[in-house]
Structure formats: C-alpha cells, structure tokens
Design a protein around this motif. Structure first.
Motif, PDB file in Angstrom:
ATOM      1  N   GLY A   1       6.554  53.798  39.577  1.00  0.00           N
ATOM      2  CA  GLY A   1       7.618  53.228  40.391  1.00  0.00           C
ATOM      3  C   GLY A   1       7.271  53.212  41.874  1.00  0.00           C
ATOM      4  N   THR A   2       8.272  52.846  42.675  1.00  0.00           N
ATOM      5  CA  THR A   2       8.101  52.759  44.126  1.00  0.00           C
ATOM      6  C   THR A   2       9.190  53.569  44.820  1.00  0.00           C
ATOM      7  OG1 THR A   2       7.186  50.523  43.949  1.00  0.00           O
ATOM      8  CG2 THR A   2       7.962  51.220  46.118  1.00  0.00           C
ATOM      9  N   GLY A   3       8.760  54.450  45.710  1.00  0.00           N
ATOM     10  CA  GLY A   3       9.704  55.270  46.460  1.00  0.00           C
ATOM     11  C   GLY A   3       9.288  55.377  47.909  1.00  0.00           C
ATOM     12  N   ARG A   4       9.893  56.313  48.616  1.00  0.00           N
ATOM     13  CA  ARG A   4       9.621  56.499  50.045  1.00  0.00           C
ATOM     14  C   ARG A   4       9.661  57.986  50.385  1.00  0.00           C
ATOM     15  NH1 ARG A   4      11.643  51.577  52.776  1.00  0.00           N
ATOM     16  NH2 ARG A   4      12.380  50.170  51.142  1.00  0.00           N
ATOM     17  N   MET A   5       8.736  58.406  51.234  1.00  0.00           N
ATOM     18  CA  MET A   5       8.840  59.698  51.902  1.00  0.00           C
ATOM     19  C   MET A   5       9.259  59.406  53.335  1.00  0.00           C
ATOM     20  SD  MET A   5       8.411  62.475  50.143  1.00  0.00           S
ATOM     21  CE  MET A   5       8.078  63.637  51.475  1.00  0.00           C
ATOM     22  N   GLN A   6      10.345  60.039  53.768  1.00  0.00           N
ATOM     23  CA  GLN A   6      10.958  59.681  55.044  1.00  0.00           C
ATOM     24  C   GLN A   6      11.142  60.905  55.937  1.00  0.00           C
ATOM     25  OE1 GLN A   6      14.537  57.966  53.252  1.00  0.00           O
ATOM     26  NE2 GLN A   6      13.766  55.907  53.696  1.00  0.00           N
ATOM     27  N   LYS A   7      11.000  60.680  57.255  1.00  0.00           N
ATOM     28  CA  LYS A   7      11.242  61.724  58.254  1.00  0.00           C
ATOM     29  C   LYS A   7      12.458  61.352  59.098  1.00  0.00           C
ATOM     30  CE  LYS A   7       6.342  62.879  58.974  1.00  0.00           C
ATOM     31  NZ  LYS A   7       5.261  62.913  59.991  1.00  0.00           N
ATOM     32  N   PHE A   8      13.194  62.391  59.526  1.00  0.00           N
ATOM     33  CA  PHE A   8      14.412  62.196  60.308  1.00  0.00           C
ATOM     34  C   PHE A   8      14.422  63.156  61.498  1.00  0.00           C
ATOM     35  CE2 PHE A   8      15.135  61.171  55.907  1.00  0.00           C
ATOM     36  CZ  PHE A   8      15.863  59.992  55.934  1.00  0.00           C
ATOM     37  N   HIS A   9      15.039  62.703  62.589  1.00  0.00           N
ATOM     38  CA  HIS A   9      15.210  63.585  63.745  1.00  0.00           C
ATOM     39  C   HIS A   9      16.252  64.666  63.458  1.00  0.00           C
ATOM     40  CE1 HIS A   9      12.656  61.328  66.452  1.00  0.00           C
ATOM     41  NE2 HIS A   9      13.314  60.211  66.208  1.00  0.00           N
ATOM     42  N   GLU A  10      17.253  64.314  62.639  1.00  0.00           N
ATOM     43  CA  GLU A  10      18.349  65.231  62.334  1.00  0.00           C
ATOM     44  C   GLU A  10      18.686  65.128  60.849  1.00  0.00           C
ATOM     45  OE1 GLU A  10      21.549  63.889  64.735  1.00  0.00           O
ATOM     46  OE2 GLU A  10      20.542  64.291  66.648  1.00  0.00           O
ATOM     47  N   ASN A  11      19.588  65.952  60.399  1.00  0.00           N
ATOM     48  CA  ASN A  11      20.067  65.888  59.022  1.00  0.00           C
ATOM     49  C   ASN A  11      21.081  64.751  58.888  1.00  0.00           C
ATOM     50  OD1 ASN A  11      20.682  66.396  56.374  1.00  0.00           O
ATOM     51  ND2 ASN A  11      21.814  68.293  56.774  1.00  0.00           N
ATOM     52  N   ASP A  12      20.575  63.538  59.109  1.00  0.00           N
ATOM     53  CA  ASP A  12      21.413  62.338  59.158  1.00  0.00           C
ATOM     54  C   ASP A  12      20.508  61.146  58.865  1.00  0.00           C
ATOM     55  OD1 ASP A  12      22.878  60.085  59.813  1.00  0.00           O
ATOM     56  OD2 ASP A  12      23.630  60.889  61.710  1.00  0.00           O
ATOM     57  N   GLU A  13      20.825  60.364  57.828  1.00  0.00           N
ATOM     58  CA  GLU A  13      19.937  59.264  57.452  1.00  0.00           C
ATOM     59  C   GLU A  13      19.812  58.201  58.536  1.00  0.00           C
ATOM     60  OE1 GLU A  13      21.313  57.463  53.899  1.00  0.00           O
ATOM     61  OE2 GLU A  13      23.136  56.622  54.778  1.00  0.00           O
ATOM     62  N   HIS A  14      20.744  58.153  59.469  1.00  0.00           N
ATOM     63  CA  HIS A  14      20.662  57.177  60.554  1.00  0.00           C
ATOM     64  C   HIS A  14      19.653  57.592  61.626  1.00  0.00           C
ATOM     65  CE1 HIS A  14      23.965  54.965  58.826  1.00  0.00           C
ATOM     66  NE2 HIS A  14      24.726  56.045  58.835  1.00  0.00           N
ATOM     67  N   SER A  15      19.115  58.812  61.517  1.00  0.00           N
ATOM     68  CA  SER A  15      18.118  59.275  62.484  1.00  0.00           C
ATOM     69  C   SER A  15      16.692  59.103  61.953  1.00  0.00           C
ATOM     70  CB  SER A  15      18.368  60.739  62.848  1.00  0.00           C
ATOM     71  OG  SER A  15      18.129  61.594  61.745  1.00  0.00           O
ATOM     72  N   LEU A  16      16.530  58.260  60.932  1.00  0.00           N
ATOM     73  CA  LEU A  16      15.213  57.980  60.351  1.00  0.00           C
ATOM     74  C   LEU A  16      14.230  57.512  61.421  1.00  0.00           C
ATOM     75  CD1 LEU A  16      13.423  57.366  57.755  1.00  0.00           C
ATOM     76  CD2 LEU A  16      14.343  55.043  57.913  1.00  0.00           C
ATOM     77  N   TYR A  17      12.998  58.076  61.400  1.00  0.00           N
ATOM     78  CA  TYR A  17      11.987  57.589  62.335  1.00  0.00           C
ATOM     79  C   TYR A  17      10.637  57.300  61.687  1.00  0.00           C
ATOM     80  CZ  TYR A  17      10.038  62.389  62.723  1.00  0.00           C
ATOM     81  OH  TYR A  17       9.479  63.615  62.476  1.00  0.00           O
ATOM     82  N   GLU A  18      10.418  57.717  60.426  1.00  0.00           N
ATOM     83  CA  GLU A  18       9.188  57.328  59.725  1.00  0.00           C
ATOM     84  C   GLU A  18       9.514  57.097  58.260  1.00  0.00           C
ATOM     85  OE1 GLU A  18       4.508  58.596  59.068  1.00  0.00           O
ATOM     86  OE2 GLU A  18       5.814  59.885  60.273  1.00  0.00           O
ATOM     87  N   ASP A  19       8.971  55.998  57.718  1.00  0.00           N
ATOM     88  CA  ASP A  19       9.295  55.559  56.363  1.00  0.00           C
ATOM     89  C   ASP A  19       7.987  55.223  55.655  1.00  0.00           C
ATOM     90  OD1 ASP A  19      10.912  54.852  54.236  1.00  0.00           O
ATOM     91  OD2 ASP A  19      11.438  52.879  55.027  1.00  0.00           O
ATOM     92  N   VAL A  20       7.496  56.127  54.803  1.00  0.00           N
ATOM     93  CA  VAL A  20       6.217  55.945  54.121  1.00  0.00           C
ATOM     94  C   VAL A  20       6.481  55.384  52.729  1.00  0.00           C
ATOM     95  CG1 VAL A  20       4.116  57.065  53.296  1.00  0.00           C
ATOM     96  CG2 VAL A  20       5.228  57.875  55.399  1.00  0.00           C
ATOM     97  N   ILE A  21       6.041  54.148  52.488  1.00  0.00           N
ATOM     98  CA  ILE A  21       6.252  53.506  51.192  1.00  0.00           C
ATOM     99  C   ILE A  21       5.247  54.070  50.195  1.00  0.00           C
ATOM    100  CG2 ILE A  21       6.459  51.327  49.961  1.00  0.00           C
ATOM    101  CD1 ILE A  21       8.436  51.726  52.295  1.00  0.00           C
ATOM    102  N   MET A  22       5.754  54.558  49.062  1.00  0.00           N
ATOM    103  CA  MET A  22       4.927  55.221  48.060  1.00  0.00           C
ATOM    104  C   MET A  22       4.792  54.340  46.824  1.00  0.00           C
ATOM    105  SD  MET A  22       4.254  58.370  49.321  1.00  0.00           S
ATOM    106  CE  MET A  22       3.999  59.451  47.913  1.00  0.00           C
ATOM    107  N   GLY A  23       3.576  53.830  46.592  1.00  0.00           N
ATOM    108  CA  GLY A  23       3.268  53.096  45.372  1.00  0.00           C
ATOM    109  C   GLY A  23       2.343  53.930  44.501  1.00  0.00           C
ATOM    110  N   PRO A  24       2.213  53.592  43.218  1.00  0.00           N
ATOM    111  CA  PRO A  24       1.398  54.399  42.307  1.00  0.00           C
ATOM    112  C   PRO A  24      -0.022  54.621  42.826  1.00  0.00           C
ATOM    113  CG  PRO A  24       2.713  52.854  41.060  1.00  0.00           C
ATOM    114  CD  PRO A  24       2.905  52.491  42.508  1.00  0.00           C
ATOM    115  N   GLY A  25      -0.426  55.885  42.851  1.00  0.00           N
ATOM    116  CA  GLY A  25      -1.758  56.255  43.306  1.00  0.00           C
ATOM    117  C   GLY A  25      -1.827  56.696  44.752  1.00  0.00           C
ATOM    118  N   LEU A  26      -0.727  56.549  45.506  1.00  0.00           N
ATOM    119  CA  LEU A  26      -0.731  56.918  46.925  1.00  0.00           C
ATOM    120  C   LEU A  26      -0.299  58.367  47.115  1.00  0.00           C
ATOM    121  CD1 LEU A  26      -0.941  55.969  49.946  1.00  0.00           C
ATOM    122  CD2 LEU A  26       1.533  55.666  49.842  1.00  0.00           C
ATOM    123  N   THR A  27      -1.032  59.088  47.957  1.00  0.00           N
ATOM    124  CA  THR A  27      -0.635  60.420  48.408  1.00  0.00           C
ATOM    125  C   THR A  27      -0.420  60.369  49.911  1.00  0.00           C
ATOM    126  OG1 THR A  27      -1.913  61.526  46.672  1.00  0.00           O
ATOM    127  CG2 THR A  27      -1.325  62.849  48.597  1.00  0.00           C
TER     128      THR A  27
END
Length: 236
Positions: free
Chosen positions: A172-198
């Motif tokens: 499947g396809t997912g995302r590893m994400q970083k946030f400035h705060e415990n709030d999804e609106h503070s997202l600042y990095e969005d790593v798209i994860m496809g099969p085989g990616l680390t």
C-alpha cells in the motif's frame, strides 16, 4: 542458497507475507521479487550489470540479483494480496489498544509480534546521515515487527520514543509525517511511503549522540503494511 550464515523465518510470517532474517551470509542470491532491508551497520553489495549498494538502514526491491556482504538483512515477499487485511486475525497480531490502554478505541491500528534480529554497535548519528565517531558508538539490540492499518487511517501524532526507528513500506501507500506541535495543522514534512521505501530516522540526533523525536505519525492512504526496525540501546 546462501553461502554460510543462517536464515530464520520471522514469527509474523503467514500465508500473506513471508519474512526472513538472513544473518552473516557471504553471498545471498535473490530469485523472486522481494523487498530487501539492510539491518546491519555495513553496506550490502548488489552484483548486477550496474553494481550498487544497499546502505545500512535502507531498502530496495530486487529480483534476479546476487548480494554480497549480507551481514544482516530482512527479506519480505507478498505471497497473497487478496484479503491481506486478514493478517490481523492471526495469532501473532493484536489491536494496538490492547497493548496501550490509552490508545483511542476508534482507530484500527494493528501490530504484529516482534522479533530480535541481532545487535549492532554504532554512533546513532549514522542513522541521520551525519558523520559518525567511533567514540560515540554504543551497542543496540535490533528488533522488527509489522504494522497494519486500513485506508485513510490517522495512526495518531506522538513523540517520546526511547529507541531509534525507521520504517519500510511493504504494502500500500502511506505517509510518515512531522509536525511542529501535537496538531495535524502544524505539518511540516510529508514523506510518501511506497512499497520498498525506508525513510531516514525522524529523530533529531545531537552532536553527543543523544536523540529526541519531533511530533510525528504514520498515515495510511490505502490499506497499509509496514515494517518497523527499532534500535534499543543496551543497558549494562
């Protein structure tokens, strides 16, 4: 067949996913399409028409290739994708809330059993791509397990890990994400994860080798299975 070394089938393998730990092999031939995850401190060399390497704590998708210096690696194959969500009904899986009572009861996040896959002695800064120092190298136990969530699952923003980790997408396809705060609106990095990616470790590693995690989460765009590789510092 691998030369020397040993092969161990991991506890969470089933009819959907085959997972093997290959340890201390001089050579390892890859026949069928699979995901190779390097969980050693040294690179794996891929013999082919255009030779390449699999760096420590990274992965790739291979078939019809020969690996050299295969000190410690995980080999994962999807055997049957139909009804793959049924993996969580097996005896080696549990809903994460059964392990963590404070976890929200409306989030369908599932975790498999965990297997030890050796140990390494490294400077933690290597995982962040920083220049390592032998004086800061410490011993870690390496452990692996699988996670599963259905599509459009928010696996919860969190922080505070006492261990280092990376994740490899298996299905499947997912995302590893970083946030400035415990709030999804503070997202600042969005790593798209496809099969085989680390992804690289999300930990912020200081010059003295200590680390701290930002607020982060996994988000499943589709039904997803991913491998967690955890490094736990050994205690004396």
């Amino acid at each position: 067949m691998a030369t020397q070394g040993e092969s161990k089938r991991l506890s969470f393998s089933d009819r959907h996913i085959d997972a093997q730990w290959i340890n201390q092999c001089g050579e390892f031939p890859v026949h069928e399409r699979c995901i190779i995850v390097n969980v050693a401190a040294s690179p794996i060399f891929v013999e082919s028409d255009a030779p390449s390497i699999i760096r420590p704590w990274t992965s790739t998708v291979l078939q019809h290739a020969l690996l050299r210096n295969a000190d410690s690696l995980i080999v994962l194959r999807i055997l049957e994708s139909t009804n793959i969500g049924g993996v969580v009904l097996g005896p080696k899986w549990e809903w994460f809330g059964d392990r963590e009572p404070s976890f929200p009861r409306d989030i369908p996040l599932y975790v498999s059993s965990q297997d030890p896959v050796g140990s390494v002695t490294i400077d933690p800064r290597r995982l962040a791509g920083m220049s390592p120092s032998e004086s800061l190298a410490i011993p870690f136990d390496v452990k692996v397990n699988l996670w599963y969530c259905p599509g459009n699952t928010d696996c919860v923003i969190h922080t505070g890990h006492k261990f280092l980790e990376v994740h490899t997408q298996i299905f499947g396809t997912g995302r590893m994400q970083k946030f400035h705060e415990n709030d999804e609106h503070s997202l600042y990095e969005d790593v798209i994860m496809g099969p085989g990616l680390t992804h690289h470790t999300f930990a912020a590693i200081s010059g003295d080798g200590s680390w701290k995690y930002p607020w982060h989460r996994y988000y499943g765009d589709t039904d997803c299975i991913w491998l967690a590789v955890e490094l736990h510092a050994q205690t004396s």
